[in-house]
Scaffold this active site. Structure first.
Site, PDB file in Angstrom:
ATOM      1  N   HIS A 241       3.148   7.076   0.899  1.00  0.00           N
ATOM      2  CA  HIS A 241       4.178   6.664   1.859  1.00  0.00           C
ATOM      3  C   HIS A 241       4.164   5.146   1.947  1.00  0.00           C
ATOM      4  O   HIS A 241       3.139   4.535   2.248  1.00  0.00           O
ATOM      5  CB  HIS A 241       3.889   7.275   3.230  1.00  0.00           C
ATOM      6  CG  HIS A 241       4.839   6.822   4.293  1.00  0.00           C
ATOM      7  ND1 HIS A 241       6.188   7.112   4.260  1.00  0.00           N
ATOM      8  CD2 HIS A 241       4.631   6.090   5.420  1.00  0.00           C
ATOM      9  CE1 HIS A 241       6.774   6.594   5.328  1.00  0.00           C
ATOM     10  NE2 HIS A 241       5.848   5.967   6.042  1.00  0.00           N
TER      11      HIS A 241
ATOM     12  N   LYS B  83       8.365  -1.340   7.827  1.00  0.00           N
ATOM     13  CA  LYS B  83       8.276  -1.527   6.368  1.00  0.00           C
ATOM     14  C   LYS B  83       9.661  -1.672   5.741  1.00  0.00           C
ATOM     15  O   LYS B  83       9.892  -2.579   4.936  1.00  0.00           O
ATOM     16  CB  LYS B  83       7.531  -0.340   5.744  1.00  0.00           C
ATOM     17  CG  LYS B  83       6.107  -0.153   6.246  1.00  0.00           C
ATOM     18  CD  LYS B  83       5.407   0.963   5.523  1.00  0.00           C
ATOM     19  CE  LYS B  83       6.027   2.329   5.796  1.00  0.00           C
ATOM     20  NZ  LYS B  83       5.935   2.736   7.210  1.00  0.00           N
TER      21      LYS B  83
ATOM     22  N   ASP C 263      10.101   4.578   1.283  1.00  0.00           N
ATOM     23  CA  ASP C 263       9.593   5.780   1.963  1.00  0.00           C
ATOM     24  C   ASP C 263       8.550   6.518   1.139  1.00  0.00           C
ATOM     25  O   ASP C 263       7.413   6.689   1.561  1.00  0.00           O
ATOM     26  CB  ASP C 263      10.738   6.715   2.346  1.00  0.00           C
ATOM     27  CG  ASP C 263      10.260   7.815   3.288  1.00  0.00           C
ATOM     28  OD1 ASP C 263       9.590   7.481   4.292  1.00  0.00           O
ATOM     29  OD2 ASP C 263      10.517   8.988   3.013  1.00  0.00           O
TER      30      ASP C 263
ATOM     31  N   ARG D  94      -9.089 -14.875   8.655  1.00  0.00           N
ATOM     32  CA  ARG D  94      -8.307 -16.100   8.827  1.00  0.00           C
ATOM     33  C   ARG D  94      -8.447 -17.055   7.642  1.00  0.00           C
ATOM     34  O   ARG D  94      -7.741 -18.060   7.576  1.00  0.00           O
ATOM     35  CB  ARG D  94      -8.724 -16.810  10.113  1.00  0.00           C
ATOM     36  CG  ARG D  94      -8.514 -15.953  11.356  1.00  0.00           C
ATOM     37  CD  ARG D  94      -8.841 -16.710  12.621  1.00  0.00           C
ATOM     38  NE  ARG D  94      -7.951 -17.838  12.847  1.00  0.00           N
ATOM     39  CZ  ARG D  94      -8.013 -18.645  13.903  1.00  0.00           C
ATOM     40  NH1 ARG D  94      -8.935 -18.438  14.840  1.00  0.00           N
ATOM     41  NH2 ARG D  94      -7.181 -19.648  14.028  1.00  0.00           N
TER      42      ARG D  94
END
Length: 317
Positions: free
Chosen positions: A138, A159, A177, A243
């Site tokens: 997916h 998405k 999808d 980070r």
């Protein structure tokens, strides 16, 4: 595992059918190809009869030197109930003994005008792709500056909306999808879209749109190698996010480990730009330019210099 029949080769490679037409529905059970050289000498103990058999110039030249009885024997022993087909390369003349044996055993006999090595290479690539390990995930697969980026995340995280923005920025949609993934090599994953939803994109509140119709053929691709996985997740205040980007995460898809990044989603963040930059940075890393490692090296150098400049606190008494 894909289903491949002998008649698929006729359509794919425009081969000439010589004999054994009734066996065109035979199915392949493996992707391996054999060149029966030692079998022509009469040694069939380890004959890989379930493989596609390719006869080239070397095999047929030796075949001509056999006696008539030996030719008939070899041809009948090569043609079995599980042999998918026999292909003769270079457009060479096919021995009549082989034609008769193939017709008798219903083994398709085909001919190609190309060189043996080219025929073997093309047939191998075709069969390997059909028999490659397969899975479905997916997500959304997008081609960003030549990098195949698989965008994953829970339903409703954004998405498809992000993919739409990327398409508007000039990138190409592969699948939305559901992404069908095949492992075509030990380190190569190819993603494509199910035929039912090819070129389609679902946007909540708007519905289903046809990307190729709206943005043109340059906005879509039929398949793409998966290079990078980006997982979108809702921002968690308690979670520590990377980070610097020094430690690279990976995700295992079938048998291949693919680099992975996690991007937190919160209001105000332009995900399309972030993913676009992430793909560009991934390309730079593959070219040997790593900004995180460069920053770490600068920081280490600065710390070393600071240490050298610290005066020593020595008690002179």
């Amino acid at each position: 595992m894909g289903k491949v029949q002998t008649k698929d080769l006729l359509k794919q490679f425009n081969l000439e059918l010589i004999a054994g037409e009734e066996g065109l529905d035979r199915e392949f059970i493996m992707s391996d190809i054999s060149r029966p050289g030692i079998e022509l000498t009469g040694y069939f103990r380890y004959y890989p009869k379930a493989r596609l058999q390719v006869l080239g110039k070397t095999e047929l030249s030796y075949f001509k030197e056999l006696t008539n009885e030996e030719r008939i024997d070899r041809c009948h022993r090569m043609c079995t109930d599980v042999t998918p087909c026999i292909v003769v390369s270079r457009g060479m003349d096919v021995p009549k003994e082989l034609v008769e044996a193939c017709n008798e055993k219903n083994v398709p006999l085909m001919r190609s005008p190309y060189k043996t090595t080219r025929v073997v290479s093309r047939l191998t690539n075709f069969l390997e792709a059909k028999f490659a390990p397969f899975t479905a995930m997916h997500g959304v697969l997008v081609d960003i500056h030549g990098v195949g980026v698989l965008i994953t995340g829970q339903s409703g995280v954004g998405k498809s909306e992000t993919a739409l923005e990327l398409i508007k920025r000039g990138h190409r949609l592969v699948a939305d999808d559901s992404v069908e993934i095949r492992q075509e090599d030990y380190d190569r994953l190819i993603g494509s879209s199910p035929q039912l939803i090819e070129h389609l994109l679902e946007i909540r509140g708007l519905g289903i749109i046809n990307v190729m119709t709206l943005f043109g053929a340059s906005a879509v691709r039929s398949h793409k190698k998966i290079d990078y996985v980006i997982n979108l997740e809702l921002w968690d205040e308690k979670k520590q996010y990377d980070r610097l980007g020094i430690d690279e995460e990976t995700i295992k898809i079938i048998d291949v480990k693919v680099p992975k990044a996690i991007i937190p989603v919160r209001p105000g963040r332009n995900l399309a730009v972030i993913i676009e930059v992430a793909a560009m940075n991934f390309r730079l890393k593959r070219m040997g330019v790593n900004a995180a490692e460069e920053f770490s090296a600068r920081l280490t150098t600065m710390i070393d210099r600071e240490k050298d400049n610290i005066p020593l606190d020595i008690d002179m008494d």
